[in-house]
Motif scaffolding. Sequence first.
Motif, PDB file in Angstrom:
ATOM      1  N   ARG A 158       0.138   8.778  -3.255  1.00 18.14           N
ATOM      2  CA  ARG A 158       0.655   7.597  -3.952  1.00 18.14           C
ATOM      3  C   ARG A 158       2.065   7.822  -4.509  1.00 18.14           C
ATOM      4  O   ARG A 158       2.407   7.372  -5.600  1.00 18.14           O
ATOM      5  CB  ARG A 158      -0.295   7.194  -5.095  1.00 18.14           C
ATOM      6  CG  ARG A 158      -1.722   6.983  -4.646  1.00 18.14           C
ATOM      7  CD  ARG A 158      -2.675   6.804  -5.813  1.00 18.14           C
ATOM      8  NE  ARG A 158      -2.543   5.491  -6.424  1.00 18.14           N
ATOM      9  CZ  ARG A 158      -3.184   4.399  -6.020  1.00 18.14           C
ATOM     10  NH1 ARG A 158      -4.017   4.473  -4.991  1.00 18.14           N
ATOM     11  NH2 ARG A 158      -3.015   3.243  -6.629  1.00 18.14           N
ATOM     12  N   THR A 168       5.414   3.477  -1.808  1.00 18.14           N
ATOM     13  CA  THR A 168       4.773   2.379  -1.094  1.00 18.14           C
ATOM     14  C   THR A 168       5.583   2.022   0.146  1.00 18.14           C
ATOM     15  O   THR A 168       6.756   2.395   0.278  1.00 18.14           O
ATOM     16  CB  THR A 168       4.667   1.131  -1.985  1.00 18.14           C
ATOM     17  OG1 THR A 168       5.999   0.668  -2.291  1.00 18.14           O
ATOM     18  CG2 THR A 168       3.904   1.437  -3.269  1.00 18.14           C
ATOM     19  N   SER A 174       0.842  -1.196   0.000  1.00 21.41           N
ATOM     20  CA  SER A 174       0.000   0.000   0.000  1.00 21.41           C
ATOM     21  C   SER A 174       0.880   1.249   0.000  1.00 21.41           C
ATOM     22  O   SER A 174       2.075   1.197   0.312  1.00 21.41           O
ATOM     23  CB  SER A 174      -0.919   0.009   1.220  1.00 21.41           C
ATOM     24  OG  SER A 174      -0.156   0.064   2.420  1.00 21.41           O
ATOM     25  N   TYR A 175       0.263   2.369  -0.327  1.00 19.37           N
ATOM     26  CA  TYR A 175       1.001   3.629  -0.387  1.00 19.37           C
ATOM     27  C   TYR A 175       1.087   4.277   0.988  1.00 19.37           C
ATOM     28  O   TYR A 175       0.186   4.135   1.822  1.00 19.37           O
ATOM     29  CB  TYR A 175       0.340   4.595  -1.372  1.00 19.37           C
ATOM     30  CG  TYR A 175       0.549   4.208  -2.818  1.00 19.37           C
ATOM     31  CD1 TYR A 175       1.715   4.559  -3.486  1.00 19.37           C
ATOM     32  CD2 TYR A 175      -0.415   3.469  -3.505  1.00 19.37           C
ATOM     33  CE1 TYR A 175       1.919   4.192  -4.805  1.00 19.37           C
ATOM     34  CE2 TYR A 175      -0.229   3.098  -4.829  1.00 19.37           C
ATOM     35  CZ  TYR A 175       0.949   3.463  -5.468  1.00 19.37           C
ATOM     36  OH  TYR A 175       1.152   3.090  -6.773  1.00 19.37           O
TER      37      TYR A 175
END
Length: 525
Positions: free
Chosen positions: A475, A478, A469-470
């Motif tokens: 974003r 990660t 996930s970021y």
Amino acid sequence: MKQVVARVEAYDIGDYRTQAKDIYKLDLVEYVDANYSSISSSVGNDTKAIFDYAANSLVNIEIIMNEVEALIAKGDIKWGLTQDNAVKKRVYSVIDSTLMSLRNEILEENGEEGISTDNTSDSTSTTYPVKPDETDDDDKDEVEDTEEWEPELARYPGLTGDQKRQSLDKAAMRRFIALIKSRVEDDFRLTAEDRAQLAEDDKKIDEVINTRGIEYVYPMIGGTRYMSYISGDSIVQSQKITLLQEYLNDSVTVSEEDVIKSYDTLLKSQRETFSADISAFDTAIKDDSTTVVYYPNNNYFYVKHILLPFSDEQKTELSEYKSRIDVNNDDVEQFRARLAEGIVCYPHVDGEDDKTRPMSVDGVINDIKATMLPLESSVSRADVAFDDLIYKYNTDKGAFGNNKGYIVKYKLDDGEDETYMQEFADAARYMRENVEVGKVYYEKVITDYGVHIMYMASVTEVGEVPLYSYTTPGRLQTYYELLEEPIKTRLENEVYGKWERDALSYNFDKHVTLYEDTYKDLWED
């Protein structure tokens, strides 16, 4: 101090032939003077150990540089105009810093206040940070310079400012020329070729002064043998060692297995620690150097903001008003709100206020609305866009480059002190309850600093953070990439350390002679 303390003989590295290098007693003394603190932290305060360490270090540097030059000659490491320009810019940073010191020296001699060094002409220093290029290095081509870099006209001492400033700049430039000449005047380490180049530099400097004026010495002084001998050669050396490290780092890869192992270990540790001691979690989440992958609660969230500040005069007015005995908190709040109506803001261009475009607070808010309202359906795009607006309008140093934003504790423990100004904290908690992630709170939040335009960045969720996930809604990175970085750094250090040990041990034994008798008086006296 002409004694040679060490000699690195010439030898072959493939098709490349190195040059013999003598290291003098003066080199040794200068190296110890410049690096005493770091050397003593490694070997203690024993004088013999310090000078032995320094002698070995100077030899090692020459061996490493021989290896780099061989790689450059072979074409494995690239050195060209781009690298020359990088060195030249750093040389001019040295020149600018020295000129500023000389200006202040002159002012102090005349009983005048010195000039703040916060606003030097160093082109790498701006009032506000400029947003870095976040394009992935692997996805962009390296752009090589096609023209030789030259300092801008505005940096020439003596060309800008009023008559007094121009006179000061010219006087500083004259002192600078005298200073660099004195630095090399009696240096026996200069070769006949060096002396010939310096004599040619003297002719060019005199010619420029006599035909164009001393202010035009500045653009040519950085390319003289004076500057290369005083600082340029060491800058080149540093740059080449950096390129060597990058060359060796290209061979380093991190396996997915290693990252997963690091994640699993960290998750297990944090799950056990934070579940047993919630204060450990509170400490960890506030530490920017700690990667938190397990959240025992959702008592923390992140906000970003743009600070539109009161002027110094307004801050003085506010301070004087608050000191009156006939005003209460409501009066202060109303007074600050009136002051806020008079705040003048400027958008930032290349890290500086664009004074040609004064704006009111409402004008800035309207621009923020025009940018952010169309993005409310995309949290990732909104997050990046608000970061852009921070670089455009914000004046709070801590907000720049802060991808997550400021962390706020939703419910404080009994007796726990507030981290932020109360108005800021109250607005943040109101947002936590009423503003969705990815949206701006357009009400003016006014503190003693000025007006804050606040943005709801993210809310933590209970449980473990997925590895892929970021780290932020924007974003940009990660958790996998975040955990990969320290592993890669460790492997890079190991690769460079092994290369260095191999190169140094082999060549030191074969091609180096130390003459301890020529410098043992440095610790025996």
